[in-house]
Design a protein around this motif. Sequence first.
Motif, short mmCIF file in Angstrom:
data_model
loop_
_atom_site.label_atom_id
_atom_site.label_comp_id
_atom_site.label_asym_id
_atom_site.label_seq_id
_atom_site.Cartn_x
_atom_site.Cartn_y
_atom_site.Cartn_z
N LEU A 40 0.82 -1.21 0.00
CA LEU A 40 0.00 0.00 0.00
C LEU A 40 0.86 1.26 0.00
N ASP A 41 1.97 1.21 0.72
CA ASP A 41 2.90 2.34 0.74
C ASP A 41 3.51 2.55 -0.64
N ALA A 42 3.89 1.45 -1.27
CA ALA A 42 4.45 1.55 -2.62
C ALA A 42 3.42 2.14 -3.58
N CYS A 43 2.17 1.77 -3.41
CA CYS A 43 1.10 2.32 -4.25
C CYS A 43 1.00 3.83 -4.06
N ALA A 44 1.07 4.26 -2.82
CA ALA A 44 0.96 5.69 -2.53
C ALA A 44 2.10 6.47 -3.18
N ARG A 45 3.23 5.81 -3.43
CA ARG A 45 4.37 6.46 -4.06
C ARG A 45 4.44 6.17 -5.56
N GLY A 46 3.35 5.55 -6.08
CA GLY A 46 3.32 5.25 -7.51
C GLY A 46 4.15 4.06 -7.92
N ARG A 47 4.50 3.19 -6.97
CA ARG A 47 5.34 2.04 -7.27
C ARG A 47 4.67 0.71 -6.90
N GLY A 48 3.33 0.73 -6.84
CA GLY A 48 2.58 -0.46 -6.44
C GLY A 48 2.81 -1.64 -7.35
N ARG A 49 2.86 -1.38 -8.65
CA ARG A 49 3.08 -2.48 -9.59
C ARG A 49 4.43 -3.15 -9.35
N ASP A 50 5.44 -2.35 -9.03
CA ASP A 50 6.78 -2.90 -8.78
C ASP A 50 6.77 -3.79 -7.54
N GLN A 51 6.02 -3.42 -6.54
CA GLN A 51 6.01 -4.12 -5.25
C GLN A 51 5.09 -5.34 -5.26
N LEU A 52 4.14 -5.40 -6.18
CA LEU A 52 3.11 -6.43 -6.18
C LEU A 52 3.69 -7.84 -6.28
N VAL A 53 4.63 -8.06 -7.15
CA VAL A 53 5.21 -9.40 -7.34
C VAL A 53 5.87 -9.86 -6.05
#
Length: 134
Positions: free
Chosen positions: A31-44
Amino acid sequence: MTYQVTNDLLTGNMTIDSEHRQLFQAINALLDACARGRGRDQLVQTMSFLESYIAQHFSHEEQLQAQTRYPDAARHKQLHEAYKRVVNEICQELKRTGPTVALVGKVNANVGGWLVTHIKCEDVKVAAHIKNSK
């Protein structure tokens, strides 16, 4: 929105509570990565962790239930199996489509939300049983 381990999410069992914290930390990192626009990178990374850690955590819970003869263990295990299927389906979708914003939303709703409900409705009963059986 991040998940906080509040008193109503504590079971009183140190092992279970510690493992729940690990699960919430992984979801919060996504969720934090999503807030920084990096959710797709963190999802895997998040889904890989959750798939393996959930299996380990549920195994620990089920061992505690067996040791203390928790009367609702069979139904509780069915809930765990259903949840593992949901997580596996999300992982399969991730492999097919790659990381998408929609999939991040699915993780939040189906993984994080389920976990909160499961702890409040089911795991607290297990922990109370374990405590009373000592």
